[in-house]
Write an enzyme that holds these catalytic residues in place. Sequence first.
Site, PDB file in Angstrom:
ATOM      1  N   THR A 161      -8.348  -8.734  41.442  1.00 55.04           N
ATOM      2  CA  THR A 161      -7.525  -8.670  40.244  1.00 55.04           C
ATOM      3  C   THR A 161      -8.359  -8.082  39.123  1.00 55.04           C
ATOM      4  O   THR A 161      -9.595  -8.164  39.161  1.00 55.04           O
ATOM      5  CB  THR A 161      -6.999 -10.080  39.877  1.00 55.04           C
ATOM      6  OG1 THR A 161      -6.151  -9.975  38.746  1.00 55.04           O
ATOM      7  CG2 THR A 161      -8.121 -11.056  39.577  1.00 55.04           C
ATOM      8  N   GLU A 186      -5.190 -15.621  41.176  1.00 50.16           N
ATOM      9  CA  GLU A 186      -6.140 -16.718  41.412  1.00 50.16           C
ATOM     10  C   GLU A 186      -5.452 -18.004  41.863  1.00 50.16           C
ATOM     11  O   GLU A 186      -6.097 -19.003  42.129  1.00 50.16           O
ATOM     12  CB  GLU A 186      -6.933 -17.004  40.119  1.00 50.16           C
ATOM     13  CG  GLU A 186      -7.935 -15.922  39.750  1.00 50.16           C
ATOM     14  CD  GLU A 186      -7.342 -14.828  38.843  1.00 50.16           C
ATOM     15  OE1 GLU A 186      -6.112 -14.635  38.897  1.00 50.16           O
ATOM     16  OE2 GLU A 186      -8.111 -14.196  38.105  1.00 50.16           O
ATOM     17  N   LYS A 193      -0.229  -5.551  30.503  1.00 50.28           N
ATOM     18  CA  LYS A 193       0.427  -5.530  31.815  1.00 50.28           C
ATOM     19  C   LYS A 193       1.599  -4.549  31.795  1.00 50.28           C
ATOM     20  O   LYS A 193       2.584  -4.767  31.107  1.00 50.28           O
ATOM     21  CB  LYS A 193       0.902  -6.922  32.211  1.00 50.28           C
ATOM     22  CG  LYS A 193       1.052  -7.046  33.715  1.00 50.28           C
ATOM     23  CD  LYS A 193       1.107  -8.468  34.169  1.00 50.28           C
ATOM     24  CE  LYS A 193       0.707  -8.589  35.632  1.00 50.28           C
ATOM     25  NZ  LYS A 193       0.896  -9.915  36.182  1.00 50.28           N
ATOM     26  N   TRP A 226      -2.216  -4.375  35.796  1.00 49.08           N
ATOM     27  CA  TRP A 226      -3.085  -4.606  34.637  1.00 49.08           C
ATOM     28  C   TRP A 226      -3.804  -3.350  34.140  1.00 49.08           C
ATOM     29  O   TRP A 226      -4.190  -2.487  34.923  1.00 49.08           O
ATOM     30  CB  TRP A 226      -4.170  -5.609  34.991  1.00 49.08           C
ATOM     31  CG  TRP A 226      -3.700  -7.006  35.196  1.00 49.08           C
ATOM     32  CD1 TRP A 226      -3.766  -7.732  36.348  1.00 49.08           C
ATOM     33  CD2 TRP A 226      -3.110  -7.874  34.223  1.00 49.08           C
ATOM     34  NE1 TRP A 226      -3.253  -8.984  36.144  1.00 49.08           N
ATOM     35  CE2 TRP A 226      -2.845  -9.106  34.855  1.00 49.08           C
ATOM     36  CE3 TRP A 226      -2.782  -7.736  32.861  1.00 49.08           C
ATOM     37  CZ2 TRP A 226      -2.273 -10.183  34.188  1.00 49.08           C
ATOM     38  CZ3 TRP A 226      -2.208  -8.810  32.200  1.00 49.08           C
ATOM     39  CH2 TRP A 226      -1.955 -10.019  32.865  1.00 49.08           C
TER      40      TRP A 226
HETATM   41  P1  AMP Z   1      -1.580 -11.433  38.311  1.00 47.37           P
HETATM   42  O1  AMP Z   1      -2.849 -12.071  38.665  1.00 47.37           O
HETATM   43  O2  AMP Z   1      -1.642  -9.941  38.301  1.00 47.37           O
HETATM   44  O3  AMP Z   1      -0.443 -11.968  39.117  1.00 47.37           O
HETATM   45  O4  AMP Z   1      -1.268 -11.798  36.788  1.00 47.37           O
HETATM   46  C1  AMP Z   1      -1.180 -13.117  36.330  1.00 47.37           C
HETATM   47  C2  AMP Z   1      -0.819 -13.121  34.875  1.00 47.37           C
HETATM   48  O5  AMP Z   1       0.437 -12.461  34.674  1.00 47.37           O
HETATM   49  C3  AMP Z   1      -0.660 -14.477  34.237  1.00 47.37           C
HETATM   50  O6  AMP Z   1      -1.893 -15.051  33.866  1.00 47.37           O
HETATM   51  C4  AMP Z   1       0.218 -14.144  33.034  1.00 47.37           C
HETATM   52  O7  AMP Z   1      -0.546 -13.580  31.983  1.00 47.37           O
HETATM   53  C5  AMP Z   1       1.119 -13.061  33.582  1.00 47.37           C
HETATM   54  N1  AMP Z   1       2.384 -13.651  34.093  1.00 47.37           N
HETATM   55  C6  AMP Z   1       2.712 -13.872  35.384  1.00 47.37           C
HETATM   56  N2  AMP Z   1       3.957 -14.399  35.465  1.00 47.37           N
HETATM   57  C7  AMP Z   1       4.428 -14.508  34.199  1.00 47.37           C
HETATM   58  C8  AMP Z   1       5.643 -14.996  33.613  1.00 47.37           C
HETATM   59  N3  AMP Z   1       6.652 -15.445  34.353  1.00 47.37           N
HETATM   60  N4  AMP Z   1       5.747 -14.986  32.269  1.00 47.37           N
HETATM   61  C9  AMP Z   1       4.735 -14.524  31.488  1.00 47.37           C
HETATM   62  N5  AMP Z   1       3.579 -14.047  31.986  1.00 47.37           N
HETATM   63  C10 AMP Z   1       3.412 -14.041  33.318  1.00 47.37           C
END
Ligand code: AMP
Length: 543
Positions: free
Chosen positions: A184, A328, A439, A444
Amino acid sequence: MQGMMMQQPLRISDILTYAAEANPNAEIVSVRTEGDIHRQTYAETLPRVCRLAHALRGMGVQLGDRIATLAWNGYRHFELYYAISGQGAICHTINPRLSAEQLIYIVNHAQDKVLFVDVSFVPILEAVQNDLPADLTYVIMTDRAHMPENSLNALCYETLLDGQPDHFDWPVFDENTASGLCYTSGTTGNPKGALYTHRSTVLHALIVGNVLGSALPKEGKILPVVPLFHVNAWGLPYTAPLLGMSLVMPGQHLDGASLFRLMDDEQVDSAWGVPTVWQGLMAEIDKQGRKPAGFSDVVVGGSAAPRVMIEKFEQMGVAVGHAWGMTEMSPIGTHGNMPRWVESLPFDQMIDKKSLQGRRVFGVDLKIVDEDGTAQPHDGTAIGELYVRGNTVVSGYFNNPEASAAAMDADGWFGTGDIASIDPHGILSIQDRAKDLIKSGGEWISSIDLENAATSHPGIATCAAIAMAHPKWDERPVLVAVAADSARPSLEDIHAHMSEHFAKWQLPDDVIWVPELPLTATGKISKLTLRRQLTDYVLPDLR
Ligand code: AMP
């Protein structure tokens, strides 16, 4: 006193052997890179996975070896998940949307031994081949007839399977053995690897099945639009076989019209993905004046689901599960499968609740803390940084002691970098992001990396990269910059300067010139103030 129950290690291979026996006729339906639709049942999948496992062993793959995939959602990718992890090697899924620099970094950091690649991604590898390990073996995921010309000296997937035995004795090992690896983005520097175990993966599948089981039609069909390279498609390749649900794998065409057609043809019950994907599907639904046949459930996550999207889905009879999680966390931490009292609220109030990120799943503990690390009450008002703990949460990053130490608090909780409140009913509300990341379309972009690359341009004295809301991509980066002198560089010039380090979609959409940047009391650039100053700003493609 110890209880008197057997103890068997949790193994990923047991999920598929179970499904092949208990749910033999549920299918994996795949849109193939070859251009057709392919179908095979779990009962037919198991012997192919066994043959692949033998092939891998024949290639010298051993316990703990990292075997990479660079592929769309399809049955061969699914087979790799089980053949690799089942024999104790580690399935390292690579995100094809990474920049060349990041791709080179993670393949070298993971020390991948074999890399399985879909035909459409072969050119990506050819372009960086000289920077990847010289002894890396490449396998193209197709049959002999569709093998493309390539400079990778690659083997052919279906040829590897030819003549291999249909049965494989899945080894028994400690359930904490590593099973999967997914990188990530870091807020700065290189990507960081979450290293899942058999135990965490099986538990996550059971936990998600527990949340989902009641919400979905028995033996229905699930469409993971979320890629298998994005946190194991949120665990669906494990949860679906356990529940006896069929998987409909969309391959490479993820636009609204293609998804609509596939969902309609296959009568998909539930579809999972990031908000950007549903914007596309929604446009097609509007065009056709109807939803795809059978579509009754959608899981939206990865970014906040816009309220209006939730409202539209619910109005057309599609129940929305708004989920929050992280790479994570395997990834699901909370889910919007709401209690009955929420479902029976007046429509508008129900949508308000569904717009929040839902309640924690069993096995994941949540706490919010203030700047001093003091835990805040779950009263719906107090806001703090969200920390998580549980069997499906990482305890550090693969071969990265520095990032591992920075991720945990003194009590062993993992800091998510999200700012949140939790109400007395346990419903999570993500309010903001403390981490310096943007995002876009579920992927990212590090704002610090953008800033570093941009400020190395001689025409830029200082700058900040900030996220601007975008109706399709959720967020897009823009640069707010102070020029070094009166000759301001053009956006094209800045892009040319930065493009070596970024994929094209990661580059900022605009540069906004300002005389100076607002600072916080501690002398840092105040992005909060900048965002407030730019509330009326409109991105170039929306003007
Ligand atoms: P990833 O590791 O790429 O899945 O990203 C995780 C991050 O995405 C989280 O720490 C949040 O910042 C954001 N995120 C994931 N789901 C949501 C959601 N339903 N609402 C707001 N932010 C989210």
